[in-house]
Design an enzyme around this catalytic site. Structure first.
Site, PDB file in Angstrom:
ATOM      1  N   THR A   1      12.838 -38.273 -31.949  1.00  0.00           N
ATOM      2  CA  THR A   1      13.185 -38.196 -31.006  1.00  0.00           C
ATOM      3  C   THR A   1      13.270 -39.535 -29.665  1.00  0.00           C
ATOM      4  O   THR A   1      14.044 -39.906 -29.314  1.00  0.00           O
ATOM      5  CB  THR A   1      13.556 -36.883 -30.532  1.00  0.00           C
ATOM      6  OG1 THR A   1      12.941 -37.535 -29.787  1.00  0.00           O
ATOM      7  CG2 THR A   1      13.897 -36.105 -31.528  1.00  0.00           C
TER       8      THR A   1
ATOM      9  N   CYS B   1       7.547 -35.409 -23.994  1.00  0.00           N
ATOM     10  CA  CYS B   1       7.629 -34.071 -22.933  1.00  0.00           C
ATOM     11  C   CYS B   1       6.649 -33.419 -22.863  1.00  0.00           C
ATOM     12  O   CYS B   1       5.438 -33.838 -23.145  1.00  0.00           O
ATOM     13  CB  CYS B   1       8.447 -32.611 -24.410  1.00  0.00           C
ATOM     14  SG  CYS B   1       9.561 -33.056 -25.094  1.00  0.00           S
TER      15      CYS B   1
ATOM     16  N   CYS C   1       7.492 -27.378 -23.755  1.00  0.00           N
ATOM     17  CA  CYS C   1       9.264 -27.486 -23.320  1.00  0.00           C
ATOM     18  C   CYS C   1       9.715 -26.504 -24.508  1.00  0.00           C
ATOM     19  O   CYS C   1       9.103 -25.687 -25.844  1.00  0.00           O
ATOM     20  CB  CYS C   1       9.049 -29.280 -24.182  1.00  0.00           C
ATOM     21  SG  CYS C   1      10.661 -29.257 -24.224  1.00  0.00           S
TER      22      CYS C   1
ATOM     23  N   ARG D   1      11.159 -41.747 -23.789  1.00  0.00           N
ATOM     24  CA  ARG D   1      12.135 -41.523 -22.371  1.00  0.00           C
ATOM     25  C   ARG D   1      11.157 -40.060 -22.162  1.00  0.00           C
ATOM     26  O   ARG D   1      11.014 -38.958 -23.716  1.00  0.00           O
ATOM     27  CB  ARG D   1      13.002 -41.833 -22.404  1.00  0.00           C
ATOM     28  CG  ARG D   1      13.786 -40.770 -23.753  1.00  0.00           C
ATOM     29  CD  ARG D   1      15.168 -41.619 -23.726  1.00  0.00           C
ATOM     30  NE  ARG D   1      16.099 -40.646 -24.598  1.00  0.00           N
ATOM     31  CZ  ARG D   1      16.453 -41.337 -26.480  1.00  0.00           C
ATOM     32  NH1 ARG D   1      15.469 -41.900 -27.100  1.00  0.00           N
ATOM     33  NH2 ARG D   1      17.029 -39.779 -27.039  1.00  0.00           N
TER      34      ARG D   1
ATOM     35  N   CYS E   1      12.990 -30.282 -20.445  1.00  0.00           N
ATOM     36  CA  CYS E   1      11.706 -30.098 -19.995  1.00  0.00           C
ATOM     37  C   CYS E   1      11.771 -30.518 -18.908  1.00  0.00           C
ATOM     38  O   CYS E   1      10.509 -30.092 -17.926  1.00  0.00           O
ATOM     39  CB  CYS E   1      10.674 -29.459 -20.782  1.00  0.00           C
ATOM     40  SG  CYS E   1      10.170 -31.149 -21.310  1.00  0.00           S
TER      41      CYS E   1
ATOM     42  N   ASP F   1     -22.990 -21.328   6.467  1.00  0.00           N
ATOM     43  CA  ASP F   1     -22.162 -21.022   7.278  1.00  0.00           C
ATOM     44  C   ASP F   1     -21.704 -19.098   7.706  1.00  0.00           C
ATOM     45  O   ASP F   1     -22.254 -18.491   6.479  1.00  0.00           O
ATOM     46  CB  ASP F   1     -20.843 -21.266   6.069  1.00  0.00           C
ATOM     47  CG  ASP F   1     -19.276 -21.162   7.162  1.00  0.00           C
ATOM     48  OD1 ASP F   1     -18.836 -21.693   7.573  1.00  0.00           O
ATOM     49  OD2 ASP F   1     -19.117 -19.527   6.419  1.00  0.00           O
TER      50      ASP F   1
END
Length: 504
Positions: free
Chosen positions: A45, A49, A53, A78, A83, A455
């Protein structure tokens, strides 16, 4: 058994890369714990992701894995528009680690490349550009400039989707050198034009009020109410404000002061941030500092697994899963406030800090509600007349010495600071001891493995657990900072849990 996120990254710093088998199993199970730790790039694709996703799981042979979004982008993939992998929490690894690559990543997130370039980033870390590039590429596959470019793309997407600002204004606000560079990056990263990315989403606009509204994601489990309540309990008049639901404060950013209002997100797993910036180009830095303030990039599962395994803490961890360590926006403020809080109550520390704020802080052009000043910078503190604040002469001398050391570079408390070296430098200053150094590391530098020696609140909690300070100082590694918060909650529950009658 899938295994934890830490196991997934074993060996990477030795040059072995991500464990592809564990990565794929995380993707196949859509395990949201791994979001931000790595990114899945799908060859068929051309997109990348987050592990969780909801799209159909790709075949093992069709994927590759990258430790950063910048790496996936540099490889030609890209961002998935379903998602939104650029909107995940950051990797907790960079907050945990103290090596130069982690320090570089923290500085890039704070906008150092935008302000001073890669040369300035290298100089801040004490390396040559070539050395730094080699180290970062060797581990992440891309250099500092690519990391900064990915951050610019994320900032641009936020501005496009949440404001009605002109595209050209957004380009320069996000840190791009030209509109053409901005357009090319948006097309490469999101496979659309800036106008297409803006689309038909409803936008708050900047309008005459100048406020931006953003969603800051966190890993579950997460209680925004608890983190904000803790910060509200420490709020200093004029700098911070707490109304029972929203915590507001002034941020001192590179190009001018900003105001942020933080409230629990509607989804219960995020924080809604409303920002009013002097200049939009500070947006990326403002977001990074808010995430640091709220400890949003933590890995709560890894922390809870270790701490809950100790019978002394099991009940505490199960009662407050995913507890965070709230900090200050920057460690310089944390250091000054730690000095002002030495040997006094929380109320006393807030009073002294408010007086110092009035004496040396930077006034806002106009008050925003009760917020009036940005926290004093070292240059203002070094010459400030603190005689009317009520501090002892010794404490005033410590504040002046700290400010002078910060100005002279003897103490570095920036996002890329070497934590161990910062501790040694602080300890060399008069009036600063181990407790103060530890508190700066805990609530300033965001070190996840800090113990506060001596402390009082911790001693009370340890006594109730039948333990001792010396014993606890060697336990609960590497998450002692989170153990400290659990023990503080035992000693001062009002700072962590709101009673029904206290609700606004």
């Amino acid at each position: 058994m899938l295994g934890g996120v830490t196991e997934l990254l074993e060996g990477r710093r030795g040059g072995q890369g991500l464990d592809a088998e564990r990565c794929y199993r995380a993707v196949a199970s859509r395990d949201a714990r791994f979001d931000g730790w790595f990114f899945t790039a799908v060859h068929t694709t051309g997109i990348y992701c987050r592990p969780s996703c909801p799209a159909r799981t790709p075949l093992p042979g069709n994927v590759e894995f990258h430790p950063t979004a910048a790496g996936a982008q540099a490889a030609g993939f890209r961002a998935c528009r379903r998602c939104r992998p650029d909107a995940v929490p950051g990797s907790p690894e960079w907050d945990v680690r103290a090596d130069v690559v982690a320090r570089a990543v923290r500085l890039v997130a704070d906008g150092e490349v935008e302000r001073s370039g890669v040369a300035g980033l290298a100089a801040a870390l004490g390396y040559s550009e070539r050395q730094l590039h080699r180290l970062v590429v060797g581990e992440l596959g891309v250099g500092p400039l690519a990391l900064a470019r990915a951050q610019r793309a994320q900032t641009a997407r936020v501005l496009l989707e949440t404001t009605d600002l002109p595209v050209a204004d957004i380009a320069f606000a996000a840190g791009f050198a030209s509109v053409r560079q901005f357009n090319d990056t948006v097309r490469e990263v999101f496979a659309t034009t800036p106008t297409g990315l803006r689309g038909s989403r409803s936008r708050t606009g900047r309008g005459s009020s100048g406020w931006l509204t953003l969603r800051l994601a966190a890993r579950a489990p997460f209680s925004a109410e608890e983190v904000l309540l803790f910060l509200g309990g420490h709020a200093v008049a004029g700098l911070e404000e707490w109304d029972g639901t929203t915590f507001s404060r002034v941020l001192d950013l590179p190009h001018g002061p900003a105001v942020v209002r933080l409230s629990p997100g509607a989804d219960g797993a995020s924080v809604t941030a409303r920002l009013h910036l002097t200049e939009l180009r500070d947006l990326g830095t403002a977001v990074a500092r808010c995430r640091h303030l709220l400890d949003l990039d933590a890995d709560p599962t890894a922390v809870d697994d270790v701490l809950a395994a100790d019978p002394a803490l099991t009940r505490l961890v199960r009662a407050a899963p995913g507890r965070r360590v709230p900090t200050h926006p920057d460690a310089v403020e944390a250091a000054v406030r730690a000095v002002l809080g030495q040997h006094v109550s929380l109320a006393g520390a807030r009073t002294f800090t408010a007086r110092v704020l009035t004496a040396a802080g930077t006034p806002l052009p106009e008050p925003v509600g009760t917020l009036t000043h940005a926290f004093p910078r070292p240059g203002a503190l070094v010459d400030a007349d603190l005689g009317a604040v009520g501090l002892t002469g010794k404490r005033r001398s410590t504040v002046h010495a700290l400010a002078a050391a910060l100005i002279g570079g003897d103490v570095d408390l920036g996002p890329g600071a070497d934590r161990a070296e910062a501790g040694r430098a602080l300890l060399a200053l008069p009036g600063i001891g181990p407790w103060t150094v530890a508190l700066v590391a805990l609530r300033g530098l965001g070190d996840p493995d800090v113990w506060l020696p001596g402390d009082l609140a911790l001693r009370r909690a340890l006594t109730a657990l039948g333990s001792s300070d010396a014993d606890a100082a060697t336990r609960w590694r590497p998450w002692r900072s989170y153990a400290v918060l659990h023990l503080w909650a035992m000693s001062a529950p009002a700072l962590f849990t709101r009673h029904p009658e206290d609700s606004p």
